[in-house]
Design an enzyme around this catalytic site. Structure first.
Site, short mmCIF file in Angstrom:
data_model
loop_
_atom_site.label_atom_id
_atom_site.label_comp_id
_atom_site.label_asym_id
_atom_site.label_seq_id
_atom_site.Cartn_x
_atom_site.Cartn_y
_atom_site.Cartn_z
CG HIS A 182 54.75 23.44 94.96
ND1 HIS A 182 53.66 22.61 94.91
CD2 HIS A 182 55.56 23.04 93.94
CE1 HIS A 182 53.81 21.74 93.92
NE2 HIS A 182 54.94 21.97 93.32
CB CYS B 58 66.68 43.77 95.94
SG CYS B 58 65.75 43.27 97.39
NE ARG C 33 46.48 29.36 100.20
CZ ARG C 33 47.28 28.85 99.25
NH1 ARG C 33 47.40 29.47 98.08
NH2 ARG C 33 47.96 27.75 99.48
CG LEU D 181 39.78 11.06 102.80
CD1 LEU D 181 40.03 10.59 104.23
CD2 LEU D 181 39.24 12.48 102.79
N GLY E 1 48.54 12.44 101.26
CA GLY E 1 47.62 13.56 101.13
C GLY E 1 47.80 14.38 99.87
CB THR E 2 49.61 14.68 97.04
OG1 THR E 2 49.63 15.46 95.86
CG2 THR E 2 50.35 13.36 96.83
CB CYS F 265 61.69 45.70 99.29
SG CYS F 265 63.03 44.55 99.62
CG ASN G 295 51.08 20.80 102.01
OD1 ASN G 295 50.54 20.62 100.92
ND2 ASN G 295 50.97 19.94 103.02
CB VAL G 296 52.71 27.44 100.61
CG1 VAL G 296 53.12 27.14 99.16
CG2 VAL G 296 51.21 27.66 100.73
C1 BV8 Z 1 56.55 23.49 86.25
C2 BV8 Z 1 51.95 26.96 95.39
C3 BV8 Z 1 58.39 23.60 84.68
C4 BV8 Z 1 51.02 28.09 95.28
C5 BV8 Z 1 51.34 25.21 93.79
C6 BV8 Z 1 53.01 17.70 82.96
C7 BV8 Z 1 51.73 17.33 82.66
C8 BV8 Z 1 50.68 18.28 82.85
C9 BV8 Z 1 50.92 19.57 83.36
C10 BV8 Z 1 52.19 19.92 83.64
C11 BV8 Z 1 53.24 18.99 83.43
N1 BV8 Z 1 54.39 19.59 83.81
C12 BV8 Z 1 54.10 20.86 84.23
C13 BV8 Z 1 52.77 21.07 84.14
C14 BV8 Z 1 52.09 22.30 84.49
C15 BV8 Z 1 51.73 22.42 85.97
C16 BV8 Z 1 50.77 21.36 86.37
O1 BV8 Z 1 51.13 20.34 86.94
N2 BV8 Z 1 49.50 21.66 86.10
C17 BV8 Z 1 48.42 20.71 86.53
C18 BV8 Z 1 47.34 21.52 87.21
C19 BV8 Z 1 47.93 19.93 85.38
N3 BV8 Z 1 52.93 22.38 86.82
C20 BV8 Z 1 53.61 23.54 87.00
O2 BV8 Z 1 53.33 24.59 86.47
C21 BV8 Z 1 54.82 23.45 87.92
N4 BV8 Z 1 55.96 24.07 87.30
O3 BV8 Z 1 56.15 22.45 85.78
O4 BV8 Z 1 57.67 24.17 85.80
C22 BV8 Z 1 59.16 22.36 85.15
C23 BV8 Z 1 58.98 21.13 84.56
C24 BV8 Z 1 59.74 20.03 84.98
C25 BV8 Z 1 60.62 20.10 86.01
C26 BV8 Z 1 60.76 21.35 86.57
C27 BV8 Z 1 59.99 22.48 86.16
C28 BV8 Z 1 54.58 24.25 89.22
C29 BV8 Z 1 53.45 23.69 89.98
C30 BV8 Z 1 53.37 24.38 91.36
C31 BV8 Z 1 52.17 25.28 91.47
N5 BV8 Z 1 52.03 25.79 92.84
N6 BV8 Z 1 51.26 25.71 95.06
C32 BV8 Z 1 49.87 28.00 96.24
O5 BV8 Z 1 49.81 27.05 97.06
O6 BV8 Z 1 49.07 28.92 96.19
S1 BV8 Z 1 50.51 23.74 93.42
C33 BV8 Z 1 49.37 23.52 94.73
O7 BV8 Z 1 48.40 22.68 94.21
C34 BV8 Z 1 49.94 22.77 95.92
O8 BV8 Z 1 51.24 23.18 96.24
C35 BV8 Z 1 49.89 21.34 95.44
O9 BV8 Z 1 51.02 21.01 94.75
C36 BV8 Z 1 48.75 21.35 94.48
C37 BV8 Z 1 47.57 20.75 95.13
O10 BV8 Z 1 47.70 19.41 95.05
P1 BV8 Z 1 47.51 18.51 96.37
O11 BV8 Z 1 48.42 19.01 97.43
O12 BV8 Z 1 47.61 17.13 95.91
O13 BV8 Z 1 46.03 18.89 96.85
P2 BV8 Z 1 44.63 18.43 96.21
O14 BV8 Z 1 43.61 19.28 96.82
O15 BV8 Z 1 44.73 18.33 94.75
O16 BV8 Z 1 44.47 16.92 96.77
C38 BV8 Z 1 44.35 16.71 98.15
C39 BV8 Z 1 44.41 15.20 98.34
O17 BV8 Z 1 44.38 14.95 99.75
C40 BV8 Z 1 43.23 14.47 97.70
O18 BV8 Z 1 43.74 13.32 97.02
C41 BV8 Z 1 42.38 14.04 98.91
O19 BV8 Z 1 41.82 12.76 98.72
C42 BV8 Z 1 43.43 13.97 100.02
N7 BV8 Z 1 42.87 14.27 101.36
C43 BV8 Z 1 41.92 15.20 101.68
N8 BV8 Z 1 41.71 15.21 103.03
C44 BV8 Z 1 42.56 14.25 103.55
C45 BV8 Z 1 43.32 13.68 102.48
N9 BV8 Z 1 44.24 12.72 102.66
C46 BV8 Z 1 44.42 12.28 103.95
N10 BV8 Z 1 43.75 12.80 105.03
C47 BV8 Z 1 42.82 13.76 104.88
N11 BV8 Z 1 42.16 14.24 105.93
#
Ligand code: BV8
Length: 237
Positions: free
Chosen positions: A110, A121, A60, A205, A177-178, A137, A93-94
């Site tokens: 994120h 460290c 990536r 989208l 875009g989420t 490191c 986004n990262v």
């Molecule tokens: C946490 C970094 C405790 C790494 C990422 C409550 C309910 C259920 C589950 C949970 C909950 N609370 C916590 C959870 C667990 C979990 C979670 O949400 N699981 C999901 C899968 C059910 N969350 C966590 O673990 C989080 N930590 O909760 O800690 C806490 C609690 C409370 C308060 C504080 C702490 C940590 C989550 C972070 C994980 N890391 N990324 C890496 O990138 O490798 S997440 C990663 O995936 C991205 O960063 C992003 O967040 C996510 C992807 O989502 P989107 O960006 O929305 O992308 P996606 O592909 O899904 O959608 C794209 C959209 O774009 C679509 O809608 C599409 O239509 C649209 N699109 C496409 N093309 C276009 C467009 N729009 C416009 N133009 C275009 N051209």
């Protein structure tokens, strides 16, 4: 849109970078269709198979270095520059395309792909090349403890206090875009609505999981709908 806004919070996801050639996660050929997120984006997965995780993020990182910001990234940088109220851009986004487009008031909740962190460290460093278990490191010299400075599932997102404070006082919340499937980011619109102050807008989208929570929805490619929306906000003065 006649209303003059005082304080804007924008949340972005993978969709804003899709037209820059960076795959999204959940769309038909998204990253999570090719990789099991439990294996490559959790601390447990990293402990089990760090080589697989390093390969995933090294690929990536290479991809990102080739990519460039698009019109949606530039429009948000222009909004930040020309809007005379409070402005904060929160991204899931990262990638660094927002920075490269000129955004400054930006929080990577994120983490960032072009940064690494040492579990020995705790230092955080910029990093553009490959990373593996032998990499030492630059600060403590230890090897085997370096990881991408990204937030994995089950880990606490970054800057949550700053984000909560901005959500509390904003009068315009824009989500771009989420898919609204990952928390706590997916819960921001409900948080803003609870405050009852802000106008809420989804630019995507297609409808996200939380689409019904938004007062206004505009669907289309980010490079079309974001510049047009920014022009409307700036025209409202
Ligand atoms: C946490 C970094 C405790 C790494 C990422 C409550 C309910 C259920 C589950 C949970 C909950 N609370 C916590 C959870 C667990 C979990 C979670 O949400 N699981 C999901 C899968 C059910 N969350 C966590 O673990 C989080 N930590 O909760 O800690 C806490 C609690 C409370 C308060 C504080 C702490 C940590 C989550 C972070 C994980 N890391 N990324 C890496 O990138 O490798 S997440 C990663 O995936 C991205 O960063 C992003 O967040 C996510 C992807 O989502 P989107 O960006 O929305 O992308 P996606 O592909 O899904 O959608 C794209 C959209 O774009 C679509 O809608 C599409 O239509 C649209 N699109 C496409 N093309 C276009 C467009 N729009 C416009 N133009 C275009 N051209």
């Amino acid at each position: 849109m006649q209303k003059r806004f005082r304080s804007i919070v924008v949340l972005t996801g993978a969709g804003i970078s899709a037209e820059s050639g960076l795959g999204t996660f959940r769309d038909k050929d998204g990253l999570w269709t090719k990789y099991d997120l439990q294996e490559v984006a959790t601390p447990e997965g990293f402990a089990r198979n760090p080589v697989l995780v390093h390969d995933f993020y090294n690929a990536r990182r290479k991809n990102l270095v080739e990519a460039a910001p698009n019109a949606a990234h530039y429009a948000l940088a222009e909004l930040e520059r020309r809007f005379d109220g409070q402005f904060l851009l929160v991204t899931q986004n990262v990638d660094d395309l927002h920075e490269r487009a000129g955004s400054a008031r930006l929080l990577h909740m994120h983490g960032e792909l072009l940064k690494i962190r040492c579990e020995n460290c705790d230092s955080v460093r910029d990093w553009r090349g490959d990373l593996d278990l032998a990499t030492a490191c630059p600060d403590c010299g230890a090897s085997g403890g370096l990881r991408p400075h990204v937030v994995w599932f089950g880990e606490m997102p970054l800057y949550m206090d700053d984000i909560a404070a901005a959500l509390e006082t904003c009068d315009l919340f824009v989500s771009i875009g989420t898919s609204g499937q990952v928390y706590p980011a997916a819960g921001f619109v409900a948080e803003v609505r609870r405050g009852g102050l802000a106008h809420t807008v989804e630019l995507n989208l297609d409808p996200s999981d939380g689409f019904s929570l938004f007062a206004e929805k505009i669907y289309g490619p980010a490079t079309d709908v974001v510049p047009a929306f920014v022009a409307r906000v700036l025209a409202a003065g």
